[in-house]
Design a protein around this motif. Structure first.
Motif, PDB file in Angstrom:
ATOM      1  N   LEU A  15      -8.141   7.090   9.567  1.00 32.14           N
ATOM      2  CA  LEU A  15      -7.717   8.153   8.909  1.00 32.14           C
ATOM      3  C   LEU A  15      -8.134   8.064   7.508  1.00 32.14           C
ATOM      4  O   LEU A  15      -8.582   8.940   6.886  1.00 32.14           O
ATOM      5  CB  LEU A  15      -6.280   8.286   8.951  1.00 32.14           C
ATOM      6  CG  LEU A  15      -5.372   8.972   9.993  1.00 32.14           C
ATOM      7  CD1 LEU A  15      -3.936   8.694  10.113  1.00 32.14           C
ATOM      8  CD2 LEU A  15      -5.888  10.482  10.187  1.00 32.14           C
ATOM      9  N   MET A  16      -8.199   6.669   7.211  1.00 25.13           N
ATOM     10  CA  MET A  16      -8.775   6.469   5.843  1.00 25.13           C
ATOM     11  C   MET A  16     -10.254   6.813   5.682  1.00 25.13           C
ATOM     12  O   MET A  16     -10.713   7.091   4.730  1.00 25.13           O
ATOM     13  CB  MET A  16      -8.331   4.888   5.447  1.00 25.13           C
ATOM     14  CG  MET A  16      -6.739   4.745   5.429  1.00 25.13           C
ATOM     15  SD  MET A  16      -6.447   2.974   4.915  1.00 25.13           S
ATOM     16  CE  MET A  16      -6.525   3.053   3.352  1.00 25.13           C
ATOM     17  N   GLY A  48     -10.871  10.242   4.984  1.00 26.69           N
ATOM     18  CA  GLY A  48     -10.346  10.654   3.626  1.00 26.69           C
ATOM     19  C   GLY A  48      -8.854  11.455   3.909  1.00 26.69           C
ATOM     20  O   GLY A  48      -8.747  12.104   3.092  1.00 26.69           O
ATOM     21  N   GLU A  49      -8.439  11.234   4.925  1.00 22.56           N
ATOM     22  CA  GLU A  49      -7.479  12.271   5.168  1.00 22.56           C
ATOM     23  C   GLU A  49      -6.022  11.194   4.873  1.00 22.56           C
ATOM     24  O   GLU A  49      -6.003  10.137   4.376  1.00 22.56           O
ATOM     25  CB  GLU A  49      -6.943  12.258   6.757  1.00 22.56           C
ATOM     26  CG  GLU A  49      -8.038  13.094   7.362  1.00 22.56           C
ATOM     27  CD  GLU A  49      -8.007  13.379   8.752  1.00 22.56           C
ATOM     28  OE1 GLU A  49      -6.878  13.397   9.290  1.00 22.56           O
ATOM     29  OE2 GLU A  49      -8.931  13.509   9.611  1.00 22.56           O
ATOM     30  N   ASP A  50      -4.840  12.110   4.679  1.00 23.30           N
ATOM     31  CA  ASP A  50      -3.604  11.390   4.045  1.00 23.30           C
ATOM     32  C   ASP A  50      -3.088  10.364   5.111  1.00 23.30           C
ATOM     33  O   ASP A  50      -2.716  10.829   6.308  1.00 23.30           O
ATOM     34  CB  ASP A  50      -2.470  12.562   3.638  1.00 23.30           C
ATOM     35  CG  ASP A  50      -1.385  11.830   3.184  1.00 23.30           C
ATOM     36  OD1 ASP A  50      -1.258  10.676   3.013  1.00 23.30           O
ATOM     37  OD2 ASP A  50      -0.212  12.606   3.268  1.00 23.30           O
ATOM     38  N   GLU A  51      -2.910   9.310   4.963  1.00 22.41           N
ATOM     39  CA  GLU A  51      -2.623   8.198   5.701  1.00 22.41           C
ATOM     40  C   GLU A  51      -1.315   7.592   5.534  1.00 22.41           C
ATOM     41  O   GLU A  51      -0.712   6.719   6.229  1.00 22.41           O
ATOM     42  CB  GLU A  51      -3.508   6.824   5.784  1.00 22.41           C
ATOM     43  CG  GLU A  51      -3.482   6.062   4.688  1.00 22.41           C
ATOM     44  CD  GLU A  51      -4.104   6.247   3.349  1.00 22.41           C
ATOM     45  OE1 GLU A  51      -3.816   5.627   2.343  1.00 22.41           O
ATOM     46  OE2 GLU A  51      -4.805   7.411   3.265  1.00 22.41           O
ATOM     47  N   LYS A  52      -0.422   8.275   4.792  1.00 19.66           N
ATOM     48  CA  LYS A  52       0.768   7.762   4.350  1.00 19.66           C
ATOM     49  C   LYS A  52       1.836   7.511   5.731  1.00 19.66           C
ATOM     50  O   LYS A  52       2.370   6.531   5.958  1.00 19.66           O
ATOM     51  CB  LYS A  52       1.617   8.470   3.496  1.00 19.66           C
ATOM     52  CG  LYS A  52       2.931   7.732   2.929  1.00 19.66           C
ATOM     53  CD  LYS A  52       3.556   8.655   1.729  1.00 19.66           C
ATOM     54  CE  LYS A  52       4.880   7.976   1.233  1.00 19.66           C
ATOM     55  NZ  LYS A  52       5.143   6.455   1.530  1.00 19.66           N
ATOM     56  N   LYS A  53       1.733   8.535   6.392  1.00 16.94           N
ATOM     57  CA  LYS A  53       2.630   8.429   7.627  1.00 16.94           C
ATOM     58  C   LYS A  53       2.206   7.541   8.562  1.00 16.94           C
ATOM     59  O   LYS A  53       2.771   6.702   9.182  1.00 16.94           O
ATOM     60  CB  LYS A  53       2.922   9.851   8.356  1.00 16.94           C
ATOM     61  CG  LYS A  53       3.746   9.843   9.698  1.00 16.94           C
ATOM     62  CD  LYS A  53       3.360  11.298  10.289  1.00 16.94           C
ATOM     63  CE  LYS A  53       4.467  11.285  11.473  1.00 16.94           C
ATOM     64  NZ  LYS A  53       4.604  12.512  12.225  1.00 16.94           N
ATOM     65  N   ASP A  93       2.842   4.249   7.373  1.00 14.92           N
ATOM     66  CA  ASP A  93       4.401   3.729   7.696  1.00 14.92           C
ATOM     67  C   ASP A  93       4.641   3.465   8.981  1.00 14.92           C
ATOM     68  O   ASP A  93       5.559   2.593   9.279  1.00 14.92           O
ATOM     69  CB  ASP A  93       5.207   4.874   7.243  1.00 14.92           C
ATOM     70  CG  ASP A  93       6.657   4.731   7.018  1.00 14.92           C
ATOM     71  OD1 ASP A  93       6.943   3.736   6.367  1.00 14.92           O
ATOM     72  OD2 ASP A  93       7.593   5.813   7.556  1.00 14.92           O
ATOM     73  N   ALA A 137      -0.879   2.967  -3.644  1.00 12.41           N
ATOM     74  CA  ALA A 137      -2.121   2.726  -2.944  1.00 12.41           C
ATOM     75  C   ALA A 137      -2.963   1.511  -3.582  1.00 12.41           C
ATOM     76  O   ALA A 137      -3.363   1.580  -4.559  1.00 12.41           O
ATOM     77  CB  ALA A 137      -2.924   4.190  -2.949  1.00 12.41           C
ATOM     78  N   HIS A 164       0.918  -1.287  -0.029  1.00 14.87           N
ATOM     79  CA  HIS A 164      -0.185   0.024  -0.007  1.00 14.87           C
ATOM     80  C   HIS A 164       0.790   1.375   0.018  1.00 14.87           C
ATOM     81  O   HIS A 164       0.507   2.221  -0.819  1.00 14.87           O
ATOM     82  CB  HIS A 164      -0.698  -0.061   1.134  1.00 14.87           C
ATOM     83  CG  HIS A 164      -1.851   1.228   1.081  1.00 14.87           C
ATOM     84  ND1 HIS A 164      -2.920   1.450   0.101  1.00 14.87           N
ATOM     85  CD2 HIS A 164      -2.216   2.349   1.880  1.00 14.87           C
ATOM     86  CE1 HIS A 164      -3.576   2.344   0.506  1.00 14.87           C
ATOM     87  NE2 HIS A 164      -3.086   3.056   1.650  1.00 14.87           N
TER      88      HIS A 164
END
Length: 185
Positions: free
Chosen positions: A137-138, A141-146, A149, A65, A61
């Motif tokens: 977070l998902m 709809g927020e940025d969940e990359k951090k 990780d 994504a 992911h």
């Protein structure tokens, strides 16, 4: 040697009372190796495979994504954590108490496994919380990359702790079964 699960690199010599007498490659051919022992080892293999799937899913992911990530991670994490918790309860309440009296020399080994289970309980809660944070977070709809990780790092650490625990537990339990014909029923 540090016996804490997070820092241990294997069973210390004083806890390898039977492990050295029964190397892993001889287990299945032993007359006291039962179907239930095989089933117990298969459960351990399932935990390893599920943990690998979780780590691979999070890493995949992060690379690109995956629209199925949230649903698969949620389902697999929930199943994994529930099964692992139940497995440890059965070991703590049923298997370990019947094995401890068989060989007093192994009492410290069972104490080590009990400490591992308590440590893993904390890690189970941590993995559940980190997974839920990502899902929230998902869903928003927020940025969940951090967060993903951090989840992947938590999963990798958990995989390492779990691997150490399962290896050590197997090297304590299976030799007891083989030596004493102990029943895992």
């Amino acid at each position: 040697m540090d016996l804490e699960l997070e820092r241990r690199t294997g069973l210390p010599e004083h806890l390898r009372v039977l492990a050295d007498l029964y190397p892993r490659e001889t287990w299945q051919g032993h007359r006291n190796f039962s179907g239930l022992t095989a089933f117990w080892l298969e459960r351990h293999l399932m935990f390893r495979e599920l943990m690998a799937r979780l780590v691979e899913g999070a890493e995949r992911h992060l690379d690109a994504a995956d629209p199925r990530f949230a649903a698969e991670m949620s389902r697999t994490t929930g199943f994994f954590l529930n099964q692992l918790h139940g497995h440890h309860m059965i070991e703590d309440q049923h298997y370990f108490p019947q094995f401890i009296p068989l060989d007093a020399r192994l009492e410290p080994a069972f104490e080590l496994l009990d400490r591992d289970h308590h440590a893993l309980d904390g890690h189970i809660h941590g993995l559940a919380e980190r997974s839920n944070d990502v899902l929230k977070l998902m869903a928003a709809g927020e940025d969940e990359k951090k967060a993903v990780d951090l989840l992947a790092a938590t999963q990798r650490d958990f995989r390492s702790f779990l691997h150490r625990h399962l290896e050590d537990e197997e090297e304590i339990i299976v030799p007891v079964v083989l030596e004493y014909g102990a029943d895992m029923e």
